[in-house]
Design an enzyme around this catalytic site. Sequence first.
Site, PDB file in Angstrom:
ATOM      1  N   LYS A  31       0.829  -1.202   0.000  1.00  0.00           N
ATOM      2  CA  LYS A  31       0.000   0.000   0.000  1.00  0.00           C
ATOM      3  C   LYS A  31       0.867   1.256   0.000  1.00  0.00           C
ATOM      4  CE  LYS A  31      -2.188   3.412   2.259  1.00  0.00           C
ATOM      5  NZ  LYS A  31      -1.745   4.353   3.296  1.00  0.00           N
ATOM      6  N   ASP A  33      -6.225   0.538   0.256  1.00  0.00           N
ATOM      7  CA  ASP A  33      -6.316   0.846   1.677  1.00  0.00           C
ATOM      8  C   ASP A  33      -7.699   0.419   2.145  1.00  0.00           C
ATOM      9  OD1 ASP A  33      -8.224   2.753   0.976  1.00  0.00           O
ATOM     10  OD2 ASP A  33      -6.705   4.275   0.707  1.00  0.00           O
TER      11      ASP A  33
END
Length: 217
Positions: A120, A138
Amino acid sequence: MTKRTKAILDKLDEVYTREYKCYLDHETPWQLLIATMLSAQCTDARVNIVTKELFKKYDTVEKFANADLKELEQDIKPTGFYHNKAKNIISCTNTLMEKYNGEVPDSLEDLTALAGVGRKTANVIRGNIFNQPSIVVDTHVKRISKRLGLTKEDDPEKVEFELMKVLPKDHWILYNIQIITFGRQICFARGPKCEECFLTDYCLEYKEKNKKKKIKK
DNA sequence: CTCCCGATAT
DNA sequence: ATATCAGGAG
């Protein structure tokens, strides 16, 4: 890309046309890297409050690399997970100094090899700093992509790969910021504002909700 | 899968 | 009281 997917993207483009900015305040690549590391399980608003002072106190990568662990822990405490985050920031910035001359690398492999940097965070850097097409998965992207039926996966890495198949490459970076904005304004994890939502036609959860209502009636 | 963890909204 | 917040490592 299916007609359905295109319709969703068109709606998003219509509402979030130029809302292309990163919500984590930063002036340099390494600042965005650290801000993103701090953003784990913490609101971006709080990260920005913390980094405002943090980046004044530690104004170079070298200062982070040479920081005192206990002191850095206190400096970032409000963001949570502060033992791990402080340790990771020191380790990560030391690697930047030793292997990359204090710069932030651009490849997924190099980035994820850094302490405290997963897919991420790496994809945030690749998209925002190096303009490399990348999907940031996310909490918002995962939740909303599932609600919109763009994926059924639960594992963030699987969601990322599936979205890469479903979404056109030139929309990857934009999708992230659009979905995060949408998630912050309308499609909350708890009590989403479905009355104000412009994507209910494509929302699986909204469909489920209406089914139950009809049965009750 | 579990742990890390403070701040805020519900 | 509990869920949630721009996750990552062991």
